[in-house]
Motif scaffolding. Structure first.
Motif, short mmCIF file in Angstrom:
data_model
loop_
_atom_site.label_atom_id
_atom_site.label_comp_id
_atom_site.label_asym_id
_atom_site.label_seq_id
_atom_site.Cartn_x
_atom_site.Cartn_y
_atom_site.Cartn_z
N HIS A 178 0.86 -1.17 0.00
CA HIS A 178 0.00 0.00 0.00
C HIS A 178 0.90 1.23 0.00
O HIS A 178 1.76 1.36 0.87
N THR B 22 -3.78 6.93 -3.02
CA THR B 22 -3.31 5.63 -2.54
C THR B 22 -3.44 4.58 -3.62
O THR B 22 -4.45 4.54 -4.35
N ILE C 43 -2.68 0.20 -4.42
CA ILE C 43 -2.42 -1.12 -3.84
C ILE C 43 -1.83 -2.00 -4.94
O ILE C 43 -2.34 -2.02 -6.06
N ARG D 250 -0.56 -5.96 -5.74
CA ARG D 250 -0.50 -7.36 -5.32
C ARG D 250 0.80 -7.98 -5.80
O ARG D 250 1.18 -7.85 -6.96
#
Length: 258
Positions: free
Chosen positions: A56, A68, A70, A72
């Protein structure tokens, strides 16, 4: 208004984080790299939380608020060359030697590179390592040669399994099983050599020593989640190695081969 394109900076940070984590970097090292880049741009405040399975990243500015992303992380391996290249690119960014567009191009090229700088004889490295490990366990010329051959076989099979995105657990399981089968059959045919030493020597290069070291370093740095994840993965791989060899040895003993 910010003089730096936030979207481009986010793309650079996202790609940089992915490459570093997929190449075996510790969580604290990745977060520190992002923090240094953020300080290079005085108008930004970058906050990040990185684990082996995801990241993050938040960029905050006085005028544009917070953004923001994210990311993976699905694949994890060890690639020191890529880590060094990312470190070089990050230094070039902080020193303003390249702009974000140039950094993004370099990172995309780096991410797309496969099997870089392994050399012509990289497949023999595991065989050499396995062979010399037998000497540590008082092995002789027979064990040395057979361990070298088993290392070559396992390196070939591990590469093929790795190309199919197989988990390290299965690579370790089948790798140790193949080493055990080869050691037992070879010593039975030759009539000489200790298959136990050959198996141990062949398995040693497959042990997740660096992964466990990174787990300990992450834990000591306060990244408890990252440390637990890495440690669990290392334990699973070690368990797979023991299970593969153990099953083959048990079956061989039960049918009277050994």
């Amino acid at each position: 208004m910010s003089t730096v394109n936030i979207d481009k900076l986010l793309k650079v940070l996202k790609l940089m984080t992915q490459i570093m984590m997929e190449s075996g970097a510790e969580a604290y090292r990745v977060e520190n790299t992002l923090d240094i880049i953020g300080k290079a741009f005085n108008e930004f405040e970058i906050d990040s939380s990185v684990t082996p399975t995801g990241a993050h990243i938040t960029i905050a500015t006085e005028n544009d608020g917070e953004r923001t992303i994210i990311r993976r992380i699905k694949n994890r391996s060890i690639n020191l060359y890529k880590l060094n290249e990312v470190n070089t690119i990050s230094r070039m960014i902080t020193n303003r030697e390249i702009n974000l567009d140039e950094a993004l191009i370099k990172l995309k090229e780096l991410k797309s590179e496969v099997n870089i700088r392994k050399g012509k004889f990289y497949r023999t490295y595991e065989g050499i390592a396995a062979a010399f490990f037998t000497l540590l366990f008082k092995g002789g010329p027979i064990e040395f040669i057979l361990a070298f051959l088993s290392g070559l076989i396992v390196q070939f099979i591990s590469t093929k399994l790795g190309s199919t995105d197989a988990h390290k657990f299965f690579v370790g399981f089948f790798g140790s099983a193949i080493i055990s089968v080869f050691a037992i059959i070879a010593t039975s045919i030759i009539g000489k050599g200790d298959y136990n030493i050959i198996i141990i020597g062949g398995i040693m290069p497959l042990l997740p020593g660096l992964a466990m070291t990174n787990a300990i370093r992450d834990t000591m740095s306060g990244d408890l989640l990252s440390g637990v994840v890495r440690g669990t993965e290392a334990i699973l791989v070690a368990t797979a190695l023991g299970a593969g060899a153990g099953i083959v040895l048990s079956l061989s003993f039960s049918i009277g081969i050994i």
